[in-house]
Design a protein around this motif. Structure first.
Motif, short mmCIF file in Angstrom:
data_model
loop_
_atom_site.label_atom_id
_atom_site.label_comp_id
_atom_site.label_asym_id
_atom_site.label_seq_id
_atom_site.Cartn_x
_atom_site.Cartn_y
_atom_site.Cartn_z
N GLN A 36 34.48 5.22 13.16
CA GLN A 36 34.77 6.63 12.87
C GLN A 36 34.53 6.92 11.39
O GLN A 36 33.99 7.98 11.03
CB GLN A 36 36.23 6.94 13.23
N LEU A 37 34.90 5.97 10.54
CA LEU A 37 34.71 6.14 9.11
C LEU A 37 33.24 6.02 8.71
O LEU A 37 32.73 6.84 7.94
CB LEU A 37 35.54 5.09 8.35
N LEU A 38 32.57 5.01 9.26
CA LEU A 38 31.17 4.76 8.94
C LEU A 38 30.37 4.71 10.24
O LEU A 38 30.23 3.64 10.85
CB LEU A 38 31.02 3.43 8.18
N PRO A 39 29.88 5.84 10.73
CA PRO A 39 29.15 5.86 12.00
C PRO A 39 27.98 4.89 11.98
O PRO A 39 27.17 4.87 11.05
CB PRO A 39 28.67 7.32 12.10
N CYS A 40 27.90 4.06 13.00
CA CYS A 40 26.85 3.05 13.08
C CYS A 40 26.68 2.64 14.54
O CYS A 40 27.37 3.15 15.43
CB CYS A 40 27.19 1.83 12.21
N ASP A 41 25.76 1.71 14.78
CA ASP A 41 25.45 1.30 16.16
C ASP A 41 26.22 0.05 16.60
O ASP A 41 26.36 -0.18 17.80
CB ASP A 41 23.94 1.05 16.30
N ALA A 42 26.69 -0.75 15.67
CA ALA A 42 27.38 -1.98 16.05
C ALA A 42 28.29 -2.44 14.92
O ALA A 42 27.91 -2.39 13.75
CB ALA A 42 26.38 -3.09 16.40
N VAL A 58 33.99 -7.13 19.04
CA VAL A 58 32.70 -6.49 18.75
C VAL A 58 32.67 -5.13 19.44
O VAL A 58 33.36 -4.90 20.43
CB VAL A 58 31.51 -7.36 19.25
N ASP A 59 31.87 -4.25 18.90
CA ASP A 59 31.66 -2.93 19.50
C ASP A 59 30.20 -2.57 19.25
O ASP A 59 29.76 -2.50 18.10
CB ASP A 59 32.59 -1.89 18.88
N GLY A 60 29.44 -2.36 20.33
CA GLY A 60 28.03 -2.06 20.20
C GLY A 60 27.14 -3.27 20.32
O GLY A 60 25.92 -3.16 20.31
N LEU A 61 27.73 -4.47 20.45
CA LEU A 61 26.97 -5.70 20.67
C LEU A 61 27.21 -6.18 22.10
O LEU A 61 28.20 -5.83 22.73
CB LEU A 61 27.40 -6.79 19.67
N SER A 62 26.30 -7.03 22.61
CA SER A 62 26.40 -7.50 23.98
C SER A 62 27.67 -8.32 24.17
O SER A 62 28.19 -8.94 23.24
CB SER A 62 25.18 -8.36 24.35
N THR A 63 28.18 -8.31 25.42
CA THR A 63 29.45 -8.99 25.73
C THR A 63 29.41 -10.47 25.37
O THR A 63 30.39 -11.03 24.89
CB THR A 63 29.76 -8.83 27.23
N ASP A 64 28.25 -11.11 25.59
CA ASP A 64 28.19 -12.55 25.36
C ASP A 64 28.30 -12.92 23.88
O ASP A 64 28.45 -14.09 23.54
CB ASP A 64 26.91 -13.16 25.95
N GLY A 129 37.60 -14.11 6.87
CA GLY A 129 36.55 -13.75 7.80
C GLY A 129 35.65 -12.66 7.26
O GLY A 129 35.47 -12.51 6.05
N LEU A 130 35.14 -11.83 8.18
CA LEU A 130 34.06 -10.92 7.82
C LEU A 130 34.04 -9.71 8.74
O LEU A 130 34.30 -9.82 9.94
CB LEU A 130 32.73 -11.68 7.93
N LEU A 131 33.77 -8.54 8.16
CA LEU A 131 33.45 -7.32 8.91
C LEU A 131 31.96 -7.04 8.72
O LEU A 131 31.45 -7.08 7.59
CB LEU A 131 34.26 -6.13 8.39
#
Length: 516
Positions: A36-42, A58-64, A129-131
């Motif tokens: 919501q803050l930074l619109p993106c694809d994944a 994850v959001d926008g990446l494949s389930t696996d 970790g990492l975002l």
């Protein structure tokens, strides 16, 4: 007046800090607020474990993707993100390979030109970790977005800390590293393998492992062949107070009857032909730690009695010796047989069964775990990718559907072997080595894709009236095994796979039935 977008995104997360939420839900809300803050694809949240980044959400990446493990040595872009204290934005012409190449949902080609942003997370000044954020629009992010991400990362770290404190999982990184090193040296193997899954059955299994791990109870692990009973035993040991001591394993089905007693209890020189020196058994090697007895139902009855004595008194005698040895060992046992039925049939001692099954623990079959199959597939895909020299190894949509529809008689072990074979088949079909390799359902070559014909039912053998049930069952098993062997040109491994049993168990049963 329009509200500040950063404030709009952060306020719900601040409210969530005081709420008790499941880990998956807390992290889902975190990523939704970030998008919501930074619109993106994944977007993705990854935890650093040694030299590996583990995706937690994850959001926008494949389930696996959740099943993959990103080794830092193989992903320089992730290394670059972790090397900076604050946010990093990669230039659109950056030549570092993207770890998500081929994994962004709805995007089939290479991620050659796109906007990539990331920020490390620190807990109490320790790198946690990492975002990461990816957008297919190469002009998505700007200078303001870097500042917003830095502010967001501070609250994200607070969210992670709240979750870990609520779950009582916060440990010092140094302690975890020391524990892993001691375990590796004691067990003489690599870092403990991981139990992967998010299904309700898998989560319940992990809860039981955590519960019984922190005890001294003897555990009987049951489940079909290939479900991962040995991994469960490793997890129980790692969760116990004995984790710094060795975990010693013994496959009771893989030993001749004449050697089982020596393997368990050891022997002295001259105890039998070939005993040229003294030898410690598995119980002595596991002293102070844990002994895992796989396929315990295959133990001969005479050895069962001696095993019971050790479990009751902690004392054993080496083969050929009168001297007592005292050991302090926790025993974990596993079997794909129904040991209660074996007791009723007189093939397993009732007193030993009750001693082993103080805490019975069933490992669910893969077909009961729903979409866990995709997470496990992702783990095995990532494991095969560097060995094949590929940038990305992924499943097509039809391949994912085929995996979800398969019955998995061989469970996780079958899936692991299937992914390895399919990757080789898909690669061999390419005229030249690709950077991104997609595995389709044809490469999987699952049985239901080969033929949809109904199997011919097996005719029951003719038996005379008044024949005992055991004899009738033996006659049926003999006929079934004979016909299966004939179909597979007497290849025992293939026959065992079709019948859903361990190869050693099948050979032993065939010997008893007079087939071998």
């Amino acid at each position: 007046m329009t509200a500040n977008p950063l404030l709009t995104a952060l306020i719900p997360l601040v409210a969530d800090l005081s709420r008790e939420l499941p880990e998956a839900e807390r992290y889902r809300r975190l990523l939704l607020a970030l998008r919501q803050l930074l619109p993106c694809d994944a977007v993705a949240l990854l935890r650093l474990e040694g030299e590996v980044l583990v995706p937690l959400a994850v959001d926008g990446l494949s389930t696996d993707t959740l099943g993959r493990r990103f080794k830092l040595g193989e992903h320089p872009r992730l290394q670059a993100l972790l090397a900076q204290r604050g946010p990093t934005r990669f230039a659109t012409d950056c030549d570092l390979p993207d770890p998500y190449d081929g994994l962004v949902e709805g995007h089939r080609g290479h991620l050659e030109v796109h906007d990539c942003l990331g920020c490390p997370l620190y807990l109490q000044d320790q790198l946690w970790g990492l975002l990461t954020l990816d957008s297919l629009d190469p002009a998505s992010f700007g200078r303001v977005d870097l500042d917003s991400l830095a502010a967001f990362a501070s609250l994200a770290a607070a969210t992670v800390m709240a979750n870990e404190r609520i779950a009582q999982l916060l440990r010092r990184v140094e302690d975890e590293h020391q524990l892993a090193e001691v375990y590796k040296q004691a067990a003489d193997q690599h870092r403990p393998r991981e139990l992967i899954g998010q299904s309700p059955l898998h989560k319940r299994l992990q809860e039981e492992i955590a519960l019984v791990g922190d005890s001294e109870l003897t555990v009987l692990i049951s489940g079909e062949t290939g479900v991962g009973k040995e991994l469960v035993a490793e997890a129980i040991h790692a969760a116990s107070a004995r984790a710094m001591r060795p975990l010693i394993s013994l496959n009771c089905a893989a030993l001749p009857e004449t050697l089982v007693e020596s393997e368990l209890f050891g022997h002295v020189r001259g105890a039998f032909s070939g005993a040229v020196s003294e030898r410690s058994g598995k119980f002595e090697l596991a002293d102070g730690g844990t002994l895992f007895l796989d396929e315990v139902g295959e133990l001969p009855v005479v050895v069962q009695a001696k095993l019971l004595r050790v479990l009751q008194s902690g004392q054993l005698q080496r083969v050929g010796s009168d001297r007592e040895h005292r050991v302090n060992v926790r025993v974990l046992a596993a079997s794909n047989r129904d040991l209660a039925e074996e007791v009723r049939a007189g093939r397993f001692r009732a007193d030993l069964y009750h001693r082993l099954s103080v805490y019975p623990l069933r490992v669910p079959a893969l077909r009961e775990r729903g979409r866990d199959v995709l997470l496990l597939a992702g783990y095995f895909l990532e494991d095969n990718r560097p060995r094949l020299g590929l940038r990305s190894l992924r499943l097509t949509a039809d391949a994912q559907k085929a995996l979800l529809a398969h019955d998995w008689p061989g469970n996780v072990r079958e899936l692991e072997h299937l992914i390895g074979r399919a990757a080789l088949k898909a690669l061999s079909a390419c005229a030249e080595r690709p950077r991104i390799l997609s595995i389709d359902s044809q490469a999987l070559d699952l049985p239901q894709q080969q033929s949809h014909a109904e199997p011919t039912p097996l005719a029951l053998p003719e038996v005379a009236g008044g024949v005992p049930l055991r004899e009738a069952l033996d006659a049926y098993q003999k006929q079934l095994i004979s016909q299966t062997l004939a179909r597979h040109q007497h290849k025992w491994a293939d026959s065992a796979r079709e019948l859903g049993v361990d190869r050693a168990n099948l050979i032993r049963l065939a010997r008893r039935l007079g087939l071998k």
